[in-house]
Design an enzyme around this catalytic site. Structure first.
Site, PDB file in Angstrom:
ATOM      1  N   ASP A  13       0.843  -1.189   0.000  1.00 31.87           N
ATOM      2  CA  ASP A  13       0.000   0.000   0.000  1.00 31.87           C
ATOM      3  C   ASP A  13       0.887   1.249   0.000  1.00 31.87           C
ATOM      4  O   ASP A  13       2.069   1.185   0.354  1.00 31.87           O
ATOM      5  CB  ASP A  13      -0.914  -0.035   1.237  1.00 31.87           C
ATOM      6  CG  ASP A  13      -1.872   1.128   1.271  1.00 31.87           C
ATOM      7  OD1 ASP A  13      -2.517   1.403   0.240  1.00 31.87           O
ATOM      8  OD2 ASP A  13      -1.968   1.780   2.333  1.00 31.87           O
ATOM      9  N   ASP A  15      -0.296   5.102   0.873  1.00 29.38           N
ATOM     10  CA  ASP A  15      -0.550   6.100   1.910  1.00 29.38           C
ATOM     11  C   ASP A  15      -0.544   5.433   3.283  1.00 29.38           C
ATOM     12  O   ASP A  15      -1.246   4.452   3.502  1.00 29.38           O
ATOM     13  CB  ASP A  15      -1.909   6.755   1.632  1.00 29.38           C
ATOM     14  CG  ASP A  15      -2.055   8.098   2.298  1.00 29.38           C
ATOM     15  OD1 ASP A  15      -1.141   8.511   3.038  1.00 29.38           O
ATOM     16  OD2 ASP A  15      -3.096   8.738   2.093  1.00 29.38           O
ATOM     17  N   ASN A  47      -5.848   2.142  -3.318  1.00 27.85           N
ATOM     18  CA  ASN A  47      -7.271   2.347  -3.588  1.00 27.85           C
ATOM     19  C   ASN A  47      -7.548   3.715  -4.197  1.00 27.85           C
ATOM     20  O   ASN A  47      -8.616   3.935  -4.746  1.00 27.85           O
ATOM     21  CB  ASN A  47      -8.080   2.226  -2.283  1.00 27.85           C
ATOM     22  CG  ASN A  47      -8.665   0.838  -2.101  1.00 27.85           C
ATOM     23  OD1 ASN A  47      -8.379  -0.074  -2.873  1.00 27.85           O
ATOM     24  ND2 ASN A  47      -9.493   0.687  -1.079  1.00 27.85           N
ATOM     25  N   ASN A  48      -6.611   4.631  -4.060  1.00 26.82           N
ATOM     26  CA  ASN A  48      -6.822   5.988  -4.560  1.00 26.82           C
ATOM     27  C   ASN A  48      -6.900   5.965  -6.096  1.00 26.82           C
ATOM     28  O   ASN A  48      -5.997   5.466  -6.754  1.00 26.82           O
ATOM     29  CB  ASN A  48      -5.668   6.877  -4.091  1.00 26.82           C
ATOM     30  CG  ASN A  48      -5.969   8.347  -4.268  1.00 26.82           C
ATOM     31  OD1 ASN A  48      -6.521   8.749  -5.285  1.00 26.82           O
ATOM     32  ND2 ASN A  48      -5.628   9.153  -3.279  1.00 26.82           N
ATOM     33  N   LYS A 187      -9.619  -2.579  -2.635  1.00 25.43           N
ATOM     34  CA  LYS A 187      -9.576  -3.288  -1.353  1.00 25.43           C
ATOM     35  C   LYS A 187     -10.730  -2.838  -0.450  1.00 25.43           C
ATOM     36  O   LYS A 187     -11.026  -1.658  -0.444  1.00 25.43           O
ATOM     37  CB  LYS A 187      -8.237  -2.976  -0.644  1.00 25.43           C
ATOM     38  CG  LYS A 187      -7.011  -3.375  -1.424  1.00 25.43           C
ATOM     39  CD  LYS A 187      -5.726  -2.872  -0.755  1.00 25.43           C
ATOM     40  CE  LYS A 187      -5.324  -1.506  -1.244  1.00 25.43           C
ATOM     41  NZ  LYS A 187      -3.983  -1.062  -0.760  1.00 25.43           N
ATOM     42  N   ASP A 211      -1.502  -0.442   5.963  1.00 22.22           N
ATOM     43  CA  ASP A 211      -1.694   0.248   7.248  1.00 22.22           C
ATOM     44  C   ASP A 211      -3.137   0.176   7.727  1.00 22.22           C
ATOM     45  O   ASP A 211      -3.437   0.670   8.808  1.00 22.22           O
ATOM     46  CB  ASP A 211      -1.286   1.725   7.127  1.00 22.22           C
ATOM     47  CG  ASP A 211      -2.247   2.521   6.271  1.00 22.22           C
ATOM     48  OD1 ASP A 211      -2.436   2.137   5.097  1.00 22.22           O
ATOM     49  OD2 ASP A 211      -2.822   3.505   6.757  1.00 22.22           O
TER      50      ASP A 211
HETATM   51 MG   LIG Z   1      -2.984   3.141   3.338  1.00 24.54          MG
END
Ligand SMILES: [Mg+2]
Length: 262
Positions: A13, A15, A47-48, A187, A211
């Site tokens: 991931d 961020d 996911n962004n 996700k 995270d």
């Molecule tokens: Mg993240």
């Protein structure tokens, strides 16, 4: 202590793992040095859907992290790949979202045609230019039979001032109005990870590093992957005991991960 073996396939991931805001998190340099030296395969999976792969790579470069844009899999790129596998060339798509989604779907050579009159698919991502008219058109498209796909189900987008609406909030509006559930790619659904694995070597233990328990770790668990939670982002150590799915590993940060796994 047990640790993952051999050449790994890492799904990492962005961020809260590599950076927070515009600041690289501890151990990012060591992490990529370890990945390179050990010959692990990796993709950065986010996911962004707002930004393009080149924009994300540019942000990373400004933080001192050099990554090939092709190593970045956004939910927008994964949605486009998923749609290509479902829909024939020339398919008419109405897309609400930022430059990341627009480029993933409609860059030159794309098989999709943008269409707001009679779309066959409605694709919804995070859209900072959302309007009543856009949401109304999305609802009408779905009522007229367009298939409903969402890049990522995040209902919130955290900012320094507080929580603001994410793509999942627009998804909820369309579902409330139409009664139609969306197919979600990001996700904790598996479309994004399945797309990631299709772009990677076929051998090697799959390890998800993230995270968030409710997206990264849950998706990794559903995939049957080894999961590692880093505590530099959203989820805390205290939340782990209350969450039904446990990460296989918990690290303070990437430096801690590299120290234990290398
Ligand atoms: Mg993240």
């Amino acid at each position: 202590m047990h640790k993952p073996n051999g050449r790994l396939r890492l799904l990492v991931d962005l961020d809260g793992v590599l950076y927070r805001g515009m600041t690289a998190l501890p151990g990012v340099g060591e992490f990529f040095a370890w990945v390179e030296a050990a010959g692990h395969a990796y993709l950065l999976v986010t996911n962004n859907s707002l930004r393009t792969q080149a924009e994300v790579a540019g942000n990373l470069r400004r933080m001192g992290v050099a990554v090939d844009p092709e190593r970045i899999l956004t939910s927008a790129v994964a949605t486009s790949a998923w749609l290509r596998a479902q829909a024939p060339g020339g398919t008419r798509v109405q897309a609400l979202g930022g430059s990341g989604l627009q480029q993933a779907l409609f860059s030159p050579g794309s098989v999709f045609t943008p269409d707001w009159q009679s779309p066959e698919w409605l694709v919804l991502g995070q859209d900072f230019d959302i309007t009543y008219q856009k949401l109304a058109a999305a609802c009408i498209a779905v009522q007229n039979g367009a298939r409903f796909v969402v890049t990522n189900p995040d209902t919130t987008l955290p900012t320094e001032a507080g929580l603001t609406p994410g793509a999942g909030a627009w998804q909820a509006v369309v579902t409330l109005v139409t009664g139609v559930q969306a197919t979600v790619i990001g996700k904790p659904e598996l479309g994004i990870f399945e797309t990631a694995l299709s772009m990677m070597p076929t051998e090697g233990e799959v390890v998800v590093v993230g995270d968030r328990l409710d997206t990264d770790i849950l998706a990794g668990h559903r995939l049957g992957a080894t999961t590692a939670l880093v505590l530099t982002g959203v989820s805390t150590r205290g939340e782990v005991s209350a969450f039904p799915v446990k990460p296989d590993y918990i690290f303070e940060n990437l430096r801690d991960l590299v120290a234990q796994w290398s």
